[in-house]
Design a protein around this motif. Structure first.
Motif, short mmCIF file in Angstrom:
data_model
loop_
_atom_site.label_atom_id
_atom_site.label_comp_id
_atom_site.label_asym_id
_atom_site.label_seq_id
_atom_site.Cartn_x
_atom_site.Cartn_y
_atom_site.Cartn_z
N UNK A 140 -5.06 -75.10 -13.86
CA UNK A 140 -3.84 -74.96 -12.69
C UNK A 140 -2.92 -73.84 -12.82
N UNK A 141 -2.72 -73.34 -14.03
CA UNK A 141 -1.79 -72.49 -14.22
C UNK A 141 -2.23 -71.08 -13.52
N UNK A 142 -1.06 -70.11 -13.30
CA UNK A 142 -1.32 -69.01 -12.74
C UNK A 142 -1.45 -68.05 -14.03
N UNK A 143 -2.52 -67.33 -13.99
CA UNK A 143 -2.88 -66.46 -15.48
C UNK A 143 -3.11 -65.12 -14.89
N UNK A 144 -3.07 -64.58 -13.78
CA UNK A 144 -3.32 -63.45 -13.42
C UNK A 144 -1.92 -62.57 -13.47
N UNK A 145 -1.96 -61.47 -14.18
CA UNK A 145 -0.73 -60.59 -13.82
C UNK A 145 0.35 -61.31 -14.15
N UNK A 146 0.74 -61.87 -15.49
CA UNK A 146 1.99 -62.65 -15.74
C UNK A 146 3.08 -61.43 -15.74
N UNK A 147 4.04 -61.56 -14.79
CA UNK A 147 5.13 -60.60 -14.62
C UNK A 147 5.93 -61.05 -15.83
N UNK A 195 0.92 -77.62 -10.12
CA UNK A 195 0.46 -79.04 -10.37
C UNK A 195 0.11 -79.69 -9.17
N UNK A 196 1.18 -79.71 -8.15
CA UNK A 196 0.72 -80.45 -7.00
C UNK A 196 -0.37 -79.78 -6.19
#
Length: 145
Positions: free
Chosen positions: A73-80, A55-56
């Protein structure tokens, strides 16, 4: 003796839908004193993670409006992800390898828990592994990733 991740995970996980605003996600983080929230789609399946850092750096620092959807803004690649039946030692190793501090726990496509590095560190049998994981996580990652 194998210790399952379900014994260490926090079962009540706050989530946001990918269409909710960054402001809503930040308010939820503030209200519950958490630094990361899984992002789900309308079917309740995890599609990403959003952190206070996301977010920052991806919204606030860019001067984006508070109406920005979390999906931007989220991390969507390769969600562990982990599973409730996963061995906790395996989970700690996975967190170290992937340089992550929080691991969503998923069963049948739905998020059922969350494990933080701190959850592992408080267990005397896992303290050393948590320390090793933190050391690996704290090592700068390849900026190309």
């Amino acid at each position: 003796m194998q210790q399952q991740l379900r014994s260490f995970m926090t079962p009540n996980v706050y989530t946001v839908n990918e269409t909710q605003s960054v402001q809503e996600a930040a308010a939820l983080m503030s209200e519950h004193s958490i630094g990361a929230i899984p992002v789900t789609n309308n079917n309740g399946q995890i599609v990403g993670m959003v952190t206070d850092r996301d977010i920052t750096l991806r919204s606030t620092a860019q001067g984006e409006a508070s109406e920005t959807p979390v999906s931007q803004v989220m991390t969507a690649q390769k969600i562990v992800q982990g599973t409730p039946d996963m061995d906790v030692h395996q989970a700690a190793q996975l967190m170290a390898e992937q340089q992550i501090r929080r691991l969503p726990v998923v069963e049948n496509g739905q998020i059922v828990g969350m494990v933080a590095l701190g959850d592992l560190a408080v267990n005397s049998q896992l303290g050393n592994e948590a320390g090793q994981a933190l050391s690996s996580i704290s090592t700068p990652s390849d900026p190309q990733q």
